[in-house]
Design an enzyme around this catalytic site. Structure first.
Site, PDB file in Angstrom:
ATOM      1  N   ASP A  63      -2.232   7.568  -8.990  1.00  0.00           N
ATOM      2  CA  ASP A  63      -0.865   7.198  -8.608  1.00  0.00           C
ATOM      3  C   ASP A  63       0.189   8.141  -9.188  1.00  0.00           C
ATOM      4  OD1 ASP A  63      -1.931   5.180  -7.131  1.00  0.00           O
ATOM      5  OD2 ASP A  63      -1.242   3.536  -8.399  1.00  0.00           O
ATOM      6  N   CYS A  73      -0.142   1.237   1.094  1.00  0.00           N
ATOM      7  CA  CYS A  73      -0.131   2.674   1.379  1.00  0.00           C
ATOM      8  C   CYS A  73      -1.434   3.095   2.032  1.00  0.00           C
ATOM      9  CB  CYS A  73       0.070   3.464   0.086  1.00  0.00           C
ATOM     10  SG  CYS A  73       1.644   3.122  -0.704  1.00  0.00           S
ATOM     11  N   ARG A 128      -9.654   1.894   2.913  1.00  0.00           N
ATOM     12  CA  ARG A 128      -9.469   1.122   1.674  1.00  0.00           C
ATOM     13  C   ARG A 128     -10.278  -0.165   1.788  1.00  0.00           C
ATOM     14  NH1 ARG A 128      -3.400   1.538  -0.703  1.00  0.00           N
ATOM     15  NH2 ARG A 128      -4.546   0.796  -2.525  1.00  0.00           N
ATOM     16  N   ARG A 158       9.591  -0.071  -2.753  1.00  0.00           N
ATOM     17  CA  ARG A 158       8.465  -0.996  -2.988  1.00  0.00           C
ATOM     18  C   ARG A 158       8.044  -0.984  -4.451  1.00  0.00           C
ATOM     19  NH1 ARG A 158       3.456   0.538  -0.235  1.00  0.00           N
ATOM     20  NH2 ARG A 158       2.821  -0.812  -1.922  1.00  0.00           N
ATOM     21  N   LYS A 189       4.449  -2.708 -12.064  1.00  0.00           N
ATOM     22  CA  LYS A 189       4.279  -3.246 -10.706  1.00  0.00           C
ATOM     23  C   LYS A 189       2.877  -3.784 -10.491  1.00  0.00           C
ATOM     24  CE  LYS A 189       3.554  -1.289  -6.077  1.00  0.00           C
ATOM     25  NZ  LYS A 189       2.089  -1.135  -6.130  1.00  0.00           N
ATOM     26  N   ASN A 190       1.863  -2.964 -10.777  1.00  0.00           N
ATOM     27  CA  ASN A 190       0.504  -3.376 -10.426  1.00  0.00           C
ATOM     28  C   ASN A 190      -0.017  -4.506 -11.317  1.00  0.00           C
ATOM     29  OD1 ASN A 190       0.453  -1.690  -8.274  1.00  0.00           O
ATOM     30  ND2 ASN A 190      -0.769  -0.092  -9.244  1.00  0.00           N
TER      31      ASN A 190
HETATM   32  C1  UD1 Z   1      -5.171  -0.049  -7.155  1.00  0.00           C
HETATM   33  C2  UD1 Z   1      -3.697   0.217  -7.160  1.00  0.00           C
HETATM   34  C3  UD1 Z   1      -3.401   1.563  -6.510  1.00  0.00           C
HETATM   35  C4  UD1 Z   1      -4.212   2.662  -7.182  1.00  0.00           C
HETATM   36  C5  UD1 Z   1      -5.688   2.288  -7.261  1.00  0.00           C
HETATM   37  C6  UD1 Z   1      -6.502   3.267  -8.072  1.00  0.00           C
HETATM   38  C7  UD1 Z   1      -2.770  -2.013  -7.030  1.00  0.00           C
HETATM   39  C8  UD1 Z   1      -2.067  -3.017  -6.210  1.00  0.00           C
HETATM   40  N1  UD1 Z   1      -3.030  -0.854  -6.427  1.00  0.00           N
HETATM   41  O1  UD1 Z   1      -5.572  -0.093  -5.778  1.00  0.00           O
HETATM   42  O2  UD1 Z   1      -2.013   1.824  -6.653  1.00  0.00           O
HETATM   43  O3  UD1 Z   1      -4.093   3.864  -6.434  1.00  0.00           O
HETATM   44  O4  UD1 Z   1      -5.843   0.987  -7.857  1.00  0.00           O
HETATM   45  O5  UD1 Z   1      -5.998   3.360  -9.364  1.00  0.00           O
HETATM   46  O6  UD1 Z   1      -3.061  -2.216  -8.190  1.00  0.00           O
HETATM   47  N2  UD1 Z   1     -13.337   0.749  -3.302  1.00  0.00           N
HETATM   48  C9  UD1 Z   1     -14.475   0.419  -2.608  1.00  0.00           C
HETATM   49  N3  UD1 Z   1     -14.684  -0.907  -2.333  1.00  0.00           N
HETATM   50  C10 UD1 Z   1     -13.849  -1.883  -2.738  1.00  0.00           C
HETATM   51  C11 UD1 Z   1     -12.678  -1.530  -3.442  1.00  0.00           C
HETATM   52  C12 UD1 Z   1     -12.438  -0.197  -3.722  1.00  0.00           C
HETATM   53  O7  UD1 Z   1     -15.260   1.285  -2.243  1.00  0.00           O
HETATM   54  O8  UD1 Z   1     -14.113  -3.052  -2.455  1.00  0.00           O
HETATM   55  C13 UD1 Z   1     -13.065   2.175  -3.601  1.00  0.00           C
HETATM   56  C14 UD1 Z   1     -11.780   2.668  -2.909  1.00  0.00           C
HETATM   57  O9  UD1 Z   1     -12.035   3.124  -1.602  1.00  0.00           O
HETATM   58  C15 UD1 Z   1     -11.348   3.788  -3.843  1.00  0.00           C
HETATM   59  C16 UD1 Z   1     -11.821   3.307  -5.225  1.00  0.00           C
HETATM   60  O10 UD1 Z   1     -12.789   2.293  -4.981  1.00  0.00           O
HETATM   61  O11 UD1 Z   1     -11.988   4.988  -3.517  1.00  0.00           O
HETATM   62  C17 UD1 Z   1     -10.746   2.752  -6.115  1.00  0.00           C
HETATM   63  O12 UD1 Z   1     -10.064   1.705  -5.445  1.00  0.00           O
HETATM   64  P1  UD1 Z   1      -9.412   0.476  -6.233  1.00  0.00           P
HETATM   65  O13 UD1 Z   1      -9.433   0.783  -7.693  1.00  0.00           O
HETATM   66  O14 UD1 Z   1     -10.036  -0.777  -5.768  1.00  0.00           O
HETATM   67  O15 UD1 Z   1      -7.918   0.524  -5.723  1.00  0.00           O
HETATM   68  P2  UD1 Z   1      -6.973  -0.685  -5.376  1.00  0.00           P
HETATM   69  O16 UD1 Z   1      -7.288  -1.843  -6.270  1.00  0.00           O
HETATM   70  O17 UD1 Z   1      -6.920  -0.923  -3.920  1.00  0.00           O
END
Ligand code: UD1
Length: 419
Positions: A305, A117, A122, A396, A22-23
């Site tokens: 996840d 989610c 986020r 989803r 999915k991701n």
């Molecule tokens: C992706 C996955 C999600 C998974 C997550 C962590 C997708 C669509 N979703 O989410 O299922 O749980 O990776 O493996 O692929 N952060 C910041 N600033 C940013 C971005 C992130 O501080 O600009 C922090 C977040 O708050 C979190 C951490 O970094 O604590 C990891 O987030 P991130 O790896 O970016 O998750 P997603 O890409 O949103």
């Protein structure tokens, strides 16, 4: 009202195949916007988030043709707008990839802040930092992200936090930029490598994906090609945890065993028999298991996840366990649902203290995608009937879930009750 009804508990036997990731799919499909030609993308999972992202591409002017259930051809040679449909974009997290892809292709993008989610805050500040470093402006007004550049130029970006989304989004924005981009402290998840491999198959020059440092040399154009998405690490892990919880002997097929290392070692520590083959893993559980400690971390650590599914399993294992959530600030909301099934779980900050025991079937609600998967695991390992409302969260990310789980012996059906 739609529900999933599960009657436990019986051991599971047989084989179950894992779908495309999915991701990876929700990043690779928008990445096709960067390509001035036809991208054939194979092994896409038939899930709601994928259908949503395809709808958004179509509204942006891409033509998307289904070759079969798991293969699409995307032609983005005649995009008509850089403005993503707000209602659709705000429904899912991965819509943020439209920012990087449209910025890279058209030098501008307008996309609603992402939904998805709810695990607490986020932020997307690291995505913004990357786009700015490449020479773009980024403004957020009334829930819409506006980004714009005269020209994107390669640069070096250090990510303060390891972020999957920011790593991929910066790669997308950089592949057509002028010169060389270096992403330091990059995320290393399997789908980061998959997106890089896709981009390279289309003509990009991305090196180092899967390590801390990704180097991208901008190319003037990407012309298309064919790519097959990797199997879903999280779906594979969900099936492995389900088989461990219910007992029996299940072969999980279409898997990359290396991606499962952190889970495999934890299952073995608990007493589950795990046998790896080239592209499948056999899970055998006959006796009782023991409690363990788990901490979520970016890859190659234990994936956040799979945290709810692991907590569900540990709730059914006699003895004490701890699970520490180190990626998201608030990913234990679903625990109340497991408590309704009799689980003894205490939350203390980032830590869940689990006193495992016997659960009982109950009326519960899927509060998000992986929380829903955790409830299926708990229900299958528990005497009595468990009814899970809001199964749309599960849809989803898991395709045709009840039919596939029935094939290994889970007594699960979808029911429709009058509201
Ligand atoms: C992706 C996955 C999600 C998974 C997550 C962590 C997708 C669509 N979703 O989410 O299922 O749980 O990776 O493996 O692929 N952060 C910041 N600033 C940013 C971005 C992130 O501080 O600009 C922090 C977040 O708050 C979190 C951490 O970094 O604590 C990891 O987030 P991130 O790896 O970016 O998750 P997603 O890409 O949103």
């Amino acid at each position: 009202m739609e529900k999933l009804r599960i009657s436990g508990t019986n051991p599971l036997f047989g084989e179950i195949a894992v779908c495309g990731a999915k991701n990876a799919a929700v990043a690779i499909i928008p990445a096709a916007l960067l390509v001035n030609g036809v991208c054939r993308i194979e092994n896409i999972p038939d899930i709601k988030d994928v259908r949503l992202i395809i709808d958004m591409l179509v509204q942006l002017g891409a033509s998307v043709t289904y070759v079969n259930d798991t293969t699409i051809e995307v032609n983005s040679s005649r995009l008509k707008t850089h403005v993503a449909p707000t209602e659709l974009a705000s429904k899912m997290r991965a819509s943020y990839y439209l920012l990087g892809a449209l910025l890279g292709r058209m030098n501008k993008a307008e996309v609603a802040l992402p939904g998805g989610c709810n695990f607490g805050t986020r932020p997307i500040d690291l995505h913004e930092k990357g786009f700015r470093a490449l020479g773009a402006t980024v403004e957020i007004e009334d829930g819409i992200v506006y980004t714009n550049a005269q020209e994107l130029c390669g640069c070096t970006i250090y990510l303060d936090t390891v972020s999957v989304g920011a790593t991929i989004n910066i790669m997308l924005a950089a592949v057509l930029a002028k010169g060389r981009t270096v992403i330091e402290n990059a995320a290393k998840e399997p789908h980061i490598v998959d997106v890089a491999n896709f981009l390279n198959a289309m003509g990009a020059k991305v090196r180092g994906a899967g390590t801390d440092v990704i180097r991208i040399t901008g190319v003037p154009e990407m012309r298309g090609g064919c790519y097959s998405i990797i199997p879903d690490q999280i779906e594979a892990g969900t099936f492995m945890l389900l088989a461990a919880a219910a007992g029996g002997e299940v072969l999980v097929r279409n898997i990359i065993p290396k991606h499962m290392d952190s889970l495999t070692s934890k299952l073995e520590e608990m007493g589950v028999n795990v046998t790896e083959y080239d592209d499948s893993i056999r899970i055998e559980r006959s006796g009782s298991l023991k409690g363990i400690s788990v901490r979520t971390m970016p890859y190659p650590g234990f994936p956040t996840d799979l945290q709810p599914q692991m907590v569900a399993l540990l709730s059914t294992v006699k003895g004490n366990s701890t699970v520490t959530e180190d990626v998201w600030e608030n990913r234990f909301q679903y625990v109340d649902e497991l408590r309704a099934m009799g689980a003894d779980i205490e939350i203390s900050g980032k830590k869940a203290l689990i006193k495992g025991g016997t659960l009982h079937g109950s009326e519960v609600r899927a509060t998000d995608l992986r929380a829903g998967a955790a409830l299926i695991i708990a229900g299958a390992a528990t005497e009595g009937v468990t009814q899970i409302s809001s199964p749309h969260y599960i849809d989803r990310g898991y395709s045709d879930i009840e039919r596939r789980l029935r094939s290994i012996g889970v007594k699960i059906e979808r029911i429709f009750e009058a509201d």
